[in-house]
Design a protein around this motif. Sequence first.
Motif, PDB file in Angstrom:
ATOM      1  N   LEU A   1       8.432   0.834  -5.498  1.00  0.00           N
ATOM      2  CA  LEU A   1       8.766  -0.359  -4.720  1.00  0.00           C
ATOM      3  C   LEU A   1      10.275  -0.419  -4.531  1.00  0.00           C
ATOM      4  O   LEU A   1      11.002  -0.437  -5.538  1.00  0.00           O
ATOM      5  CB  LEU A   1       8.323  -1.631  -5.462  1.00  0.00           C
ATOM      6  N   PRO A   2      10.768  -0.453  -3.299  1.00  0.00           N
ATOM      7  CA  PRO A   2      10.018  -0.284  -2.049  1.00  0.00           C
ATOM      8  C   PRO A   2       9.691   1.175  -1.827  1.00  0.00           C
ATOM      9  O   PRO A   2      10.187   2.054  -2.537  1.00  0.00           O
ATOM     10  CB  PRO A   2      11.006  -0.810  -1.007  1.00  0.00           C
TER      11      PRO A   2
ATOM     12  N   ARG B   1      -1.840  -6.560   7.192  1.00  0.00           N
ATOM     13  CA  ARG B   1      -1.480  -7.127   8.493  1.00  0.00           C
ATOM     14  C   ARG B   1      -2.537  -6.813   9.552  1.00  0.00           C
ATOM     15  O   ARG B   1      -2.905  -7.676  10.360  1.00  0.00           O
ATOM     16  CB  ARG B   1      -0.117  -6.585   8.923  1.00  0.00           C
TER      17      ARG B   1
ATOM     18  N   PRO C   1       7.116   4.108   0.991  1.00  0.00           N
ATOM     19  CA  PRO C   1       6.138   4.289   2.063  1.00  0.00           C
ATOM     20  C   PRO C   1       4.753   3.740   1.725  1.00  0.00           C
ATOM     21  O   PRO C   1       4.068   3.203   2.601  1.00  0.00           O
ATOM     22  CB  PRO C   1       6.106   5.807   2.254  1.00  0.00           C
TER      23      PRO C   1
ATOM     24  N   GLY D   1       1.617  -8.821   6.234  1.00  0.00           N
ATOM     25  CA  GLY D   1       2.018  -7.520   5.715  1.00  0.00           C
ATOM     26  C   GLY D   1       3.122  -7.570   4.680  1.00  0.00           C
ATOM     27  O   GLY D   1       3.479  -6.532   4.106  1.00  0.00           O
ATOM     28  N   ALA D   2       3.671  -8.739   4.404  1.00  0.00           N
ATOM     29  CA  ALA D   2       4.774  -8.841   3.438  1.00  0.00           C
ATOM     30  C   ALA D   2       4.259  -8.699   2.008  1.00  0.00           C
ATOM     31  O   ALA D   2       3.169  -9.182   1.678  1.00  0.00           O
ATOM     32  CB  ALA D   2       5.484 -10.175   3.599  1.00  0.00           C
TER      33      ALA D   2
ATOM     34  N   GLY E   1       1.007  -2.874   3.180  1.00  0.00           N
ATOM     35  CA  GLY E   1       1.328  -4.051   3.972  1.00  0.00           C
ATOM     36  C   GLY E   1       0.741  -3.963   5.367  1.00  0.00           C
ATOM     37  O   GLY E   1       0.259  -4.958   5.920  1.00  0.00           O
ATOM     38  N   GLY E   2       0.750  -2.761   5.926  1.00  0.00           N
ATOM     39  CA  GLY E   2       0.153  -2.565   7.239  1.00  0.00           C
ATOM     40  C   GLY E   2      -1.339  -2.816   7.252  1.00  0.00           C
ATOM     41  O   GLY E   2      -1.895  -3.349   8.224  1.00  0.00           O
TER      42      GLY E   2
ATOM     43  N   PHE F   1      -0.146  -8.880  -1.247  1.00  0.00           N
ATOM     44  CA  PHE F   1       0.354  -8.791   0.126  1.00  0.00           C
ATOM     45  C   PHE F   1      -0.199  -9.956   0.936  1.00  0.00           C
ATOM     46  O   PHE F   1      -1.358 -10.367   0.759  1.00  0.00           O
ATOM     47  CB  PHE F   1      -0.082  -7.481   0.784  1.00  0.00           C
TER      48      PHE F   1
ATOM     49  N   ILE G   1       4.040   1.168  -0.109  1.00  0.00           N
ATOM     50  CA  ILE G   1       4.088  -0.288   0.026  1.00  0.00           C
ATOM     51  C   ILE G   1       4.002  -0.673   1.503  1.00  0.00           C
ATOM     52  O   ILE G   1       3.282  -1.605   1.886  1.00  0.00           O
ATOM     53  CB  ILE G   1       5.381  -0.834  -0.601  1.00  0.00           C
ATOM     54  N   ASP G   2       4.724   0.057   2.333  1.00  0.00           N
ATOM     55  CA  ASP G   2       4.668  -0.211   3.773  1.00  0.00           C
ATOM     56  C   ASP G   2       3.251  -0.009   4.305  1.00  0.00           C
ATOM     57  O   ASP G   2       2.779  -0.783   5.151  1.00  0.00           O
ATOM     58  CB  ASP G   2       5.644   0.702   4.518  1.00  0.00           C
ATOM     59  N   TYR G   3       2.589   1.034   3.833  1.00  0.00           N
ATOM     60  CA  TYR G   3       1.230   1.336   4.288  1.00  0.00           C
ATOM     61  C   TYR G   3       0.266   0.224   3.876  1.00  0.00           C
ATOM     62  O   TYR G   3      -0.550  -0.242   4.681  1.00  0.00           O
ATOM     63  CB  TYR G   3       0.788   2.675   3.699  1.00  0.00           C
TER      64      TYR G   3
END
Length: 337
Positions: free
Chosen positions: A88-89, A101, A91, A133-134, A97-98, A129, A93-95
């Motif tokens: 964290l942070p 979302r 990729p 997506g946050a 969140g996606g 989350f 985590i981004d995935y």
Amino acid sequence: MVRRMPQTQQVRVAVVQAAPVLFNRDATLERVASWTARAARTGARLVLFPEAFIPAYPRGLGFGFIVGSRTEAGRRLWQLYNEQSVELPGPAIDYLGGIAREHGVYLAIGVIERDHLTRGTLYCTLLYFGPDGALLAKHRKLKPTGSERLIWGEGDGSTLSTVDTPFGRLGGLICWENYMPLARTAMYAKGVDLYLAPTADNRDTWQATMRHIGSEGRCFVLGCNQFVTRDMYPEEVLREEPLPADAPHILSRGGSVIISPFGEVLAGPLWNEEGVLTADLDLGMVTRARLDFDPCGHYARPDIFRFEVDERERPVMASLRQEAAPAPAPPLPARSR
């Protein structure tokens, strides 16, 4: 003063009982996407995954630990586990969140979190989350159990987290943290309405624990476990450390369950298969249940008992930097005119 969001009285929730692609973070992320889509199609607004879902709960493995020594094979296995964990942070985590979302859901999932500074300490962590997506919050397991202490670090009070949603306050603890009376009290004192309990415990007695927490906390409880068989372990893991010869075919039979604020079973328990449990929750039931018992309200006795939680963050590197910092220079003398 803490203010809550306006509440909707009804919400559908989903608990995912599934297996990751063990020791494979990226393939497991794809499984999370698939299972979340399936849960969202039921109309669920909250989706919960089990403890240590990414990259695995390493049931049956010892990582070469012997009192007084470690094996080289165990170190290689640890390296694989470490490299497949989540930062964290990052990729992953981004995935995640996606995924939240895309489906407009609150997503809570157990991961193995790698310390981004040292990269040598792992934590058993629950991530929250939002539907935008946050990443809203995380909770690091306070006390790994038994041999878990060999591979996971301990969290601190700063991650005893809760999340406010339009349908109530989310919070919870991981696996046997739920046997820590004061940790449960900390959650109750935060006014948790939906108590999340991702776990690796598939015993019958865990069902009693889930029902007790519902009754004690006067909250909904979502218990969530994996379904795992021994043939799911990849060859690269078994080459380093074979599972015990007497290990059963079904290593984790599940037992995911959804409980009411009166301790009643609303869905499940689900045994011996993967699947999604759903339940339609009436949040008014939380209020009705607290008529005669509110553990940190009118049923508490602050004149007798005192309760204190240290929620300060305890980062080791920050402490070292603080100790190593030079003392502040004395003020310059005033210049005469």
